[in-house]
Design a protein around this motif. Sequence first.
Motif, short mmCIF file in Angstrom:
data_model
loop_
_atom_site.label_atom_id
_atom_site.label_comp_id
_atom_site.label_asym_id
_atom_site.label_seq_id
_atom_site.Cartn_x
_atom_site.Cartn_y
_atom_site.Cartn_z
N VAL A 85 52.09 -45.57 84.40
CA VAL A 85 52.29 -45.28 82.99
C VAL A 85 53.77 -45.43 82.63
O VAL A 85 54.12 -46.03 81.61
N ILE A 86 54.65 -44.91 83.47
CA ILE A 86 56.09 -45.02 83.21
C ILE A 86 56.53 -46.48 83.24
O ILE A 86 57.27 -46.94 82.36
N CYS A 113 48.03 -45.75 73.07
CA CYS A 113 47.05 -46.46 73.90
C CYS A 113 46.79 -45.72 75.21
O CYS A 113 45.63 -45.51 75.60
N ALA A 114 47.86 -45.33 75.91
CA ALA A 114 47.70 -44.63 77.18
C ALA A 114 46.96 -43.31 76.99
O ALA A 114 46.09 -42.95 77.80
N ALA A 173 56.92 -52.36 78.45
CA ALA A 173 56.44 -52.69 77.10
C ALA A 173 57.54 -52.46 76.06
O ALA A 173 57.71 -53.25 75.13
N THR A 174 58.29 -51.38 76.22
CA THR A 174 59.37 -51.09 75.27
C THR A 174 60.47 -52.15 75.35
O THR A 174 60.96 -52.63 74.32
N ILE A 175 60.83 -52.55 76.55
CA ILE A 175 61.83 -53.61 76.71
C ILE A 175 61.30 -54.92 76.14
O ILE A 175 62.02 -55.65 75.44
N VAL A 191 44.91 -44.90 87.00
CA VAL A 191 46.17 -44.72 86.29
C VAL A 191 46.98 -43.62 86.98
O VAL A 191 46.52 -42.50 87.13
N SER A 192 48.18 -44.00 87.37
CA SER A 192 49.09 -43.02 87.96
C SER A 192 50.26 -42.83 87.01
O SER A 192 50.50 -43.65 86.12
N ILE A 193 50.99 -41.76 87.20
CA ILE A 193 52.16 -41.52 86.35
C ILE A 193 53.18 -42.64 86.53
O ILE A 193 53.84 -43.04 85.58
N ASP A 194 53.29 -43.18 87.76
CA ASP A 194 54.21 -44.30 88.00
C ASP A 194 53.83 -45.53 87.18
O ASP A 194 54.69 -46.19 86.60
#
Length: 92
Positions: free
Chosen positions: A65-66, A28-29, A72-74, A60-63
């Motif tokens: 996205v991380i 998605c990202a 989302a994974t959690i 969208v920043s790298i922060d």
Amino acid sequence: MAKNNVSHDPMVIANATAATTAVMYVVCATSIALFPKSAMTIARSWFHGIRLEEIAGWNVSIDSVILGFVSATIGGWLVGLLFAKFQNYFAK
């Protein structure tokens, strides 16, 4: 109809769901980064035609996205864990 008492290992299901969520988040990202107009068109279709362009900005920043990837994974892991526990409970 006979009950099929299939038991799921909650950790296996949680891990599989988290991994699937992580892969989907990356897809998605990446889609948003490479094809923003198409991504917005798809997002609009998921939200029944709401004009998301008026409320969304692609900042969208790298922060972000991380943070999105980790949260989302959690969240996916928790959904998988709950699914397996409920499935095992209701299969009894």
